[in-house]
Scaffold this motif. Structure first.
Motif, PDB file in Angstrom:
ATOM      1  N   ALA A 176     -37.412 -18.848  13.535  1.00 32.50           N
ATOM      2  CA  ALA A 176     -38.851 -18.703  13.748  1.00 32.50           C
ATOM      3  C   ALA A 176     -39.169 -17.330  14.331  1.00 32.50           C
ATOM      4  CB  ALA A 176     -39.361 -19.806  14.667  1.00 32.50           C
ATOM      5  N   GLY A 177     -38.369 -16.895  15.302  1.00 29.69           N
ATOM      6  CA  GLY A 177     -38.572 -15.564  15.872  1.00 29.69           C
ATOM      7  C   GLY A 177     -38.370 -14.468  14.854  1.00 29.69           C
ATOM      8  N   TYR A 178     -37.340 -14.623  14.011  1.00 26.99           N
ATOM      9  CA  TYR A 178     -37.079 -13.607  12.979  1.00 26.99           C
ATOM     10  C   TYR A 178     -38.213 -13.556  11.958  1.00 26.99           C
ATOM     11  CZ  TYR A 178     -34.973 -11.401   8.889  1.00 26.99           C
ATOM     12  OH  TYR A 178     -34.729 -10.599   7.801  1.00 26.99           O
ATOM     13  N   PHE A 179     -38.674 -14.728  11.503  1.00 27.35           N
ATOM     14  CA  PHE A 179     -39.756 -14.753  10.521  1.00 27.35           C
ATOM     15  C   PHE A 179     -41.043 -14.169  11.108  1.00 27.35           C
ATOM     16  CE2 PHE A 179     -37.582 -18.578   8.365  1.00 27.35           C
ATOM     17  CZ  PHE A 179     -36.824 -17.730   7.578  1.00 27.35           C
ATOM     18  N   ALA A 180     -41.289 -14.447  12.375  1.00 26.75           N
ATOM     19  CA  ALA A 180     -42.467 -13.860  13.019  1.00 26.75           C
ATOM     20  C   ALA A 180     -42.341 -12.345  13.101  1.00 26.75           C
ATOM     21  CB  ALA A 180     -42.642 -14.453  14.417  1.00 26.75           C
ATOM     22  N   ARG A 181     -41.128 -11.866  13.396  1.00 28.42           N
ATOM     23  CA  ARG A 181     -40.883 -10.420  13.466  1.00 28.42           C
ATOM     24  C   ARG A 181     -41.099  -9.765  12.117  1.00 28.42           C
ATOM     25  NH1 ARG A 181     -41.018  -5.924  13.750  1.00 28.42           N
ATOM     26  NH2 ARG A 181     -39.714  -4.386  14.847  1.00 28.42           N
ATOM     27  N   MET A 182     -40.749 -10.449  11.033  1.00 25.23           N
ATOM     28  CA  MET A 182     -40.938  -9.895   9.693  1.00 25.23           C
ATOM     29  C   MET A 182     -42.410  -9.963   9.268  1.00 25.23           C
ATOM     30  SD  MET A 182     -37.961  -8.828   8.720  1.00 25.23           S
ATOM     31  CE  MET A 182     -37.789  -8.372  10.459  1.00 25.23           C
ATOM     32  N   THR A 183     -43.101 -11.005   9.685  1.00 24.59           N
ATOM     33  CA  THR A 183     -44.487 -11.207   9.248  1.00 24.59           C
ATOM     34  C   THR A 183     -45.439 -10.198   9.885  1.00 24.59           C
ATOM     35  OG1 THR A 183     -44.067 -13.581   8.974  1.00 24.59           O
ATOM     36  CG2 THR A 183     -46.367 -12.882   9.108  1.00 24.59           C
ATOM     37  N   LEU A 184     -45.210  -9.848  11.133  1.00 21.44           N
ATOM     38  CA  LEU A 184     -46.135  -8.960  11.848  1.00 21.44           C
ATOM     39  C   LEU A 184     -46.358  -7.634  11.132  1.00 21.44           C
ATOM     40  CD1 LEU A 184     -45.165  -9.602  15.598  1.00 21.44           C
ATOM     41  CD2 LEU A 184     -47.254 -10.296  14.393  1.00 21.44           C
ATOM     42  N   PRO A 185     -45.310  -6.944  10.649  1.00 18.46           N
ATOM     43  CA  PRO A 185     -45.563  -5.689   9.921  1.00 18.46           C
ATOM     44  C   PRO A 185     -45.803  -5.890   8.426  1.00 18.46           C
ATOM     45  CG  PRO A 185     -43.215  -5.941  10.293  1.00 18.46           C
ATOM     46  CD  PRO A 185     -43.871  -7.120  10.936  1.00 18.46           C
ATOM     47  N   GLY A 186     -45.924  -7.143   7.982  1.00 20.55           N
ATOM     48  CA  GLY A 186     -46.220  -7.410   6.579  1.00 20.55           C
ATOM     49  C   GLY A 186     -45.000  -7.434   5.672  1.00 20.55           C
ATOM     50  N   LEU A 187     -43.816  -7.670   6.226  1.00 19.00           N
ATOM     51  CA  LEU A 187     -42.596  -7.729   5.416  1.00 19.00           C
ATOM     52  C   LEU A 187     -42.380  -9.142   4.899  1.00 19.00           C
ATOM     53  CD1 LEU A 187     -40.197  -5.647   7.697  1.00 19.00           C
ATOM     54  CD2 LEU A 187     -41.187  -4.922   5.514  1.00 19.00           C
ATOM     55  N   PRO A 188     -41.632  -9.298   3.791  1.00 16.73           N
ATOM     56  CA  PRO A 188     -41.281 -10.644   3.317  1.00 16.73           C
ATOM     57  C   PRO A 188     -40.438 -11.381   4.358  1.00 16.73           C
ATOM     58  CG  PRO A 188     -40.817  -8.982   1.634  1.00 16.73           C
ATOM     59  CD  PRO A 188     -41.129  -8.241   2.897  1.00 16.73           C
ATOM     60  N   LEU A 189     -40.436 -12.700   4.282  1.00 21.04           N
ATOM     61  CA  LEU A 189     -39.665 -13.483   5.245  1.00 21.04           C
ATOM     62  C   LEU A 189     -38.174 -13.239   5.096  1.00 21.04           C
ATOM     63  CD1 LEU A 189     -41.520 -16.929   5.208  1.00 21.04           C
ATOM     64  CD2 LEU A 189     -41.785 -15.029   6.804  1.00 21.04           C
ATOM     65  N   LEU A 190     -37.726 -12.992   3.857  1.00 21.94           N
ATOM     66  CA  LEU A 190     -36.320 -12.713   3.600  1.00 21.94           C
ATOM     67  C   LEU A 190     -36.123 -11.223   3.384  1.00 21.94           C
ATOM     68  CD1 LEU A 190     -35.394 -15.660   1.196  1.00 21.94           C
ATOM     69  CD2 LEU A 190     -34.859 -15.440   3.628  1.00 21.94           C
ATOM     70  N   PRO A 191     -34.974 -10.680   3.772  1.00 14.82           N
ATOM     71  CA  PRO A 191     -34.733  -9.237   3.612  1.00 14.82           C
ATOM     72  C   PRO A 191     -34.631  -8.833   2.148  1.00 14.82           C
ATOM     73  CG  PRO A 191     -32.736 -10.347   4.330  1.00 14.82           C
ATOM     74  CD  PRO A 191     -33.834 -11.360   4.413  1.00 14.82           C
ATOM     75  N   SER A 192     -34.824  -7.555   1.894  1.00 12.72           N
ATOM     76  CA  SER A 192     -34.817  -7.045   0.525  1.00 12.72           C
ATOM     77  C   SER A 192     -33.478  -7.261  -0.156  1.00 12.72           C
ATOM     78  CB  SER A 192     -35.160  -5.550   0.531  1.00 12.72           C
ATOM     79  OG  SER A 192     -34.252  -4.819   1.356  1.00 12.72           O
ATOM     80  N   SER A 193     -32.374  -7.181   0.597  1.00  9.93           N
ATOM     81  CA  SER A 193     -31.055  -7.374   0.000  1.00  9.93           C
ATOM     82  C   SER A 193     -30.884  -8.789  -0.529  1.00  9.93           C
ATOM     83  CB  SER A 193     -29.962  -7.057   1.024  1.00  9.93           C
ATOM     84  OG  SER A 193     -30.116  -7.866   2.170  1.00  9.93           O
ATOM     85  N   VAL A 194     -31.424  -9.783   0.188  1.00  7.62           N
ATOM     86  CA  VAL A 194     -31.334 -11.178  -0.259  1.00  7.62           C
ATOM     87  C   VAL A 194     -32.222 -11.394  -1.472  1.00  7.62           C
ATOM     88  CG1 VAL A 194     -31.763 -13.581   0.379  1.00  7.62           C
ATOM     89  CG2 VAL A 194     -30.720 -12.018   2.026  1.00  7.62           C
ATOM     90  N   LEU A 195     -33.435 -10.867  -1.437  1.00  2.70           N
ATOM     91  CA  LEU A 195     -34.343 -11.019  -2.573  1.00  2.70           C
ATOM     92  C   LEU A 195     -33.803 -10.323  -3.810  1.00  2.70           C
ATOM     93  CD1 LEU A 195     -37.780 -10.466  -0.781  1.00  2.70           C
ATOM     94  CD2 LEU A 195     -36.772 -12.631  -1.524  1.00  2.70           C
TER      95      LEU A 195
END
Length: 360
Positions: free
Chosen positions: A258-277
Motif C-alpha cells: 500500500a505504501g509503495y502504490f501510494a508512492r507511485m501514485t502521487l507523481p502519476g506513475l503506474p502502480l507497477l514499475p516499467s520493467s515489470v510492465l
C-alpha cells in the motif's frame, strides 16, 4: 525481471559522483547515468578513506575478479548502476533515474531503498556487493541449517558430508556469481530458503522466529515474483496452526505494498514499475484492461516448450506423486502443497529467456 538495461559494454570510465548526477543538465546520456561504467577504487577521493593502493590490494585479495579488472569493481549487468541512480534520487526526495523526471525502473520495491542507505554511507557500488555477499553467506548457513535439523550431520564421519553440503550450497545458490550482478537476487534467494526452512520447521512443531518473520515479509518486496511463494507460504502457515504469524505477515506485506502504490501514485506513475510492465505480458494486459486469461494460458503452454519452464513442471509433478504415494502426514502434505502451488503460480504468471532473466 531484473530491471531495465542491457549488459555492461565498457569498463573504462570512472564512476560518477552524486553531485555529477544531480547537477548535470538533462541529456540522452543521463537516461543511463551509471550504465556502462566501471567503479574505480579511488577511495582517496573522499576524506577519511584508505590509500587507493591499499584498497586495491585488499579488495583484489578478497576477490580475484577485482584484481583481474585492475582494481576496479565491474558488475556483470548495468542494472545496479541504474538502481544506484534511483537510490541517489531517493536520498534527495525524488524517485527515478534522472533528476529532471520521475520514473519507476526498479523491479524491486525495497532494493533501491537499501541502496539509498549504502549511498548515504558513501559505499558506492560496494554497497550492493556487500549486501549480496552477506546474503549469499546467510543463504549457505540457512541451507546447512535445514540439513542439520533433520539430523544429517549427526552420523559418524559426517565431516565429509558437511564439506560436500557446503560446496553444494555455494554452487546451487550461485553464491559466488550472483553477488557480482549487483542486483537483489542473492537477497531473494536467502528469503526463499529461509521461508522454506521455517515452513518445514513449523510442520515439525517449532515456532517461527523474528528473523524468519522478516524474511517472509521481505520476500515479495525484494522481487515481485516472490509474492507467489510468500502468499502460498502464508496459507501454509495458517494451515499448520500459525494463524497469528500468517496474519501478521500478510498485514505487513499489505501495508508495504500500500505504501509503495501510494508512492507511485502521487507523481502519476503506474502502480507497477516499467520493467515489470515491459517484461510481463500478464501485467501489461492487466494494466491496459484487456484481460489476463489469454496470457495466462499462453504462459502455461509456453512452459511446456521451454526447458526452463518444463523443469518446474516435472519437479511439481514428482513432488506431488511422492507425497501422495508415501501418504505423508498433514505437515508434510502442507509444505509440499505450498511448493506445488508456488510452482503453478510461476508457470502461470512467469516468463523466461535472457531478456526477462526470470529463471534467476
Amino acid at each position: 525481471m531484473a530491471g531495465d538495461g542491457d549488459h555492461l559494454h565498457a569498463a573504462g570510465s570512472d564512476f560518477q559522483t552524486d553531485a555529477d548526477l544531480m547537477l548535470a543538465p538533462p541529456s540522452p546520456v543521463l537516461a543511463r547515468p551509471r550504465a556502462a561504467r566501471a567503479v574505480r577504487l579511488d577511495l582517496a577521493a573522499r576524506p577519511g578513506r584508505a590509500d587507493p593502493a591499499v584498497a586495491r590490494a585488499v579488495c583484489g585479495g578478497a576477490d580475484p575478479r577485482i584484481a583481474l579488472c585492475d582494481g576496479r569493481l565491474v558488475f556483470t549487468l548495468d542494472d545496479p548502476y541504474i538502481h544506484l541512480a534511483v537510490a541517489d534520487h531517493i536520498r534527495l526526495g525524488g524517485y527515478g533515474v534522472n533528476a529532471s523526471e520521475v520514473s519507476s525502473p526498479s523491479s524491486s520495491i525495497i532494493w533501491p531503498y537499501l541502496l539509498a542507505v549504502t549511498e548515504t554511507l558513501h559505499l558506492g557500488a560496494f554497497g550492493p556487493l556487500l549486501i549480496n555477499a552477506a546474503a549469499a553467506a546467510a543463504t549457505v548457513v540457512a541451507f546447512l541449517r535445514i540439513l542439520d535439523t533433520v539430523g544429517l550431520f549427526e552420523q559418524p564421519g559426517s565431516i565429509v558430508l558437511y564439506v560436500f553440503a557446503v560446496v553444494l550450497a555455494i554452487f546451487s545458490s550461485s553464491a559466488l556469481a550472483l553477488p557480482m550482478t549487483g542486483m537483489e537476487h542473492s537477497l531473494h534467494v536467502w528469503t526463499t530458503i529461509v521461508t522454506f526452512a521455517v515452513l518445514t520447521e513449523t510442520a515439525r512443531g517449532r515456532s517461527p522466529t523474528t528473523v524468519q518473520f522478516v524474511a517472509l515479509v521481505l520476500l515479495p518486496l525484494i522481487r515481485f515474483e516472490g509474492a507467489a511463494f510468500a502468499l502460498a507460504a502464508v496459507a501454509g502457515f495458517a494451515l499448520l496452526g500459525q494463524r497469528r504469524f500468517a496474519a501478521a505477515a500478510a498485514v505487513g506485506m499489505l501495508c508495504a505494498f500500500a505504501g509503495y502504490f501510494a508512492r507511485m501514485t502521487l507523481p502519476g506513475l503506474p502502480l507497477l514499475p516499467s520493467s515489470v510492465l515491459l517484461k510481463s505480458r500478464i501485467a501489461e494486459t492487466a494494466y491496459d484492461g484487456t484481460g489476463t486469461f489469454g496470457p495466462v494460458l499462453r504462459n502455461l503452454s509456453a512452459s511446456f516448450d521451454n526447458p526452463l519452464g518444463f523443469r518446474p513442471i516435472l519437479l511439481g509433478f514428482a513432488l506431488a506423486c511422492v507425497t501422495g504415494l508415501l501418504r505423508s502426514e498433514r505437515g508434510t502434505l502442507t509444505v509440499s502443497a505450498t511448493v506445488v502451488v508456488t510452482i503453478g503460480a510461476h508457470l502461470a504468471f512467469g516468463q523466461y529467456s535472457w531478456f526477462f532473466r526470470y529463471e534467476v
